[in-house]
Design a protein around this motif. Structure first.
Motif, PDB file in Angstrom:
ATOM      1  N   SER A  15       0.824  -1.213   0.000  1.00 17.44           N
ATOM      2  CA  SER A  15       0.000   0.000   0.000  1.00 17.44           C
ATOM      3  C   SER A  15       0.855   1.259   0.000  1.00 17.44           C
ATOM      4  O   SER A  15       0.584   2.218  -0.744  1.00 17.44           O
ATOM      5  N   THR A  16       1.892   1.274   0.840  1.00 16.83           N
ATOM      6  CA  THR A  16       2.774   2.447   0.915  1.00 16.83           C
ATOM      7  C   THR A  16       3.492   2.672  -0.404  1.00 16.83           C
ATOM      8  O   THR A  16       3.552   3.792  -0.924  1.00 16.83           O
ATOM      9  N   GLY A  19       1.291   4.001  -3.183  1.00 19.79           N
ATOM     10  CA  GLY A  19       1.059   5.435  -3.081  1.00 19.79           C
ATOM     11  C   GLY A  19       2.192   6.243  -3.690  1.00 19.79           C
ATOM     12  O   GLY A  19       1.959   7.244  -4.382  1.00 19.79           O
ATOM     13  N   MET A  22       1.994   5.883  -7.504  1.00 21.20           N
ATOM     14  CA  MET A  22       0.902   6.700  -8.051  1.00 21.20           C
ATOM     15  C   MET A  22       1.364   8.136  -8.290  1.00 21.20           C
ATOM     16  O   MET A  22       1.131   8.725  -9.350  1.00 21.20           O
ATOM     17  N   GLU A  23       2.031   8.703  -7.281  1.00 27.52           N
ATOM     18  CA  GLU A  23       2.477  10.093  -7.382  1.00 27.52           C
ATOM     19  C   GLU A  23       3.588  10.244  -8.423  1.00 27.52           C
ATOM     20  O   GLU A  23       3.592  11.196  -9.217  1.00 27.52           O
ATOM     21  N   LYS A  29      -4.856   3.979  -8.560  1.00 29.41           N
ATOM     22  CA  LYS A  29      -4.681   2.755  -7.779  1.00 29.41           C
ATOM     23  C   LYS A  29      -5.982   1.956  -7.716  1.00 29.41           C
ATOM     24  O   LYS A  29      -7.066   2.513  -7.599  1.00 29.41           O
ATOM     25  N   SER A  31      -7.193  -1.456  -5.436  1.00 24.71           N
ATOM     26  CA  SER A  31      -6.746  -2.338  -4.360  1.00 24.71           C
ATOM     27  C   SER A  31      -7.823  -3.345  -3.982  1.00 24.71           C
ATOM     28  O   SER A  31      -8.914  -2.961  -3.557  1.00 24.71           O
TER      29      SER A  31
END
Length: 222
Positions: A15-16, A19, A22-23, A29, A31
């Motif tokens: 998850s981290t 993120g 994505m940026e 995303k 999930s």
């Protein structure tokens, strides 16, 4: 458009890292973890209890997997955080994040997600191992695939001893290489994961890496 699928061990940082990707890439995303957690909460179960329940109730997996299949036709750069996107979503750069089980348990406890950890680190380690075994059993029986077989993936990154930013950079670099000819990139495994002289070797990881070598895939160290 190409997509990146993120599978991996529990607590490996999917998850981290998603993120950050994505940026950095301007991606969206998707999930399945979020979907599973909402199902568990709705049914009044822990994640571990839901995993066991799903072993005899495949309709839940089928609903999730149908959604992954539909992503194949989505014309967007997606970061797909899912155990099975590598199998069901066409055209993905298949990434697997691996980490030691004690590190997994520590991260799961720190994340403090409802229903995902026990009160102590020792019990969370046991729960994590149980969840891993349950998921592996379920996917093998339902689809005939081994989610722990590292030859399924284009890139494997050991997240135990590096930061999420370093993991993301390895994925972005690997993704750029993969886009050229769609060939597997290899594995980035910390020597600390394999070479403690007084500790038991991670036999499952070694077996999967051996399979990669037999298939001619490179295994550089980081």
């Amino acid at each position: 458009m190409d997509k990146i699928s993120l599978a991996g061990d529990l607590g490996s940082g999917k998850s981290t890292v998603a993120g950050i990707l994505m940026e950095a890439l301007g991606a969206e995303k998707y999930s399945t973890g979020t979907i599973v957690r909402s199902i568990a909460e709705r049914m009044g179960m822990t994640i571990g209890e839901l995993n066991v329940y799903m072993e005899t109730h495949p309709e839940i997996d089928h609903e999730i997997d149908d959604g992954l299949k539909e992503l194949s036709d989505v014309d967007k750069l997606l970061i797909i955080d899912s155990r099975m996107a590598w199998h069901f979503t066409k055209g993905t750069f298949k990434v697997y994040l691996t980490t030691e089980v004690e590190t997994s348990a520590y991260r799961i406890m720190n994340a403090n997600r409802t229903g995902e950890h026990a009160k102590t680190l020792e019990d969370t380690v046991k729960d994590t191992l149980s969840r891993r075994a349950s998921e592996k059993k379920r996917y093998r029986e339902m689809y005939g695939v081994d989610i722990k077989d590292l030859t399924n993936y284009d890139l494997i990154v050991d997240t135990t001893h590096i930061t999420p930013a370093e993991v993301a950079k390895s994925i972005i670099d690997g993704y750029e290489k993969w886009r050229k000819d769609k060939s597997p990139v290899g594995a980035f495994i910390s020597p600390l994961r394999l070479n403690y002289p007084d500790d038991a070797v991670d036999s499952e990881l070694v077996a999967s890496l051996s399979s990669m070598l037999e298939c001619g895939q490179a295994i550089p160290e980081v």
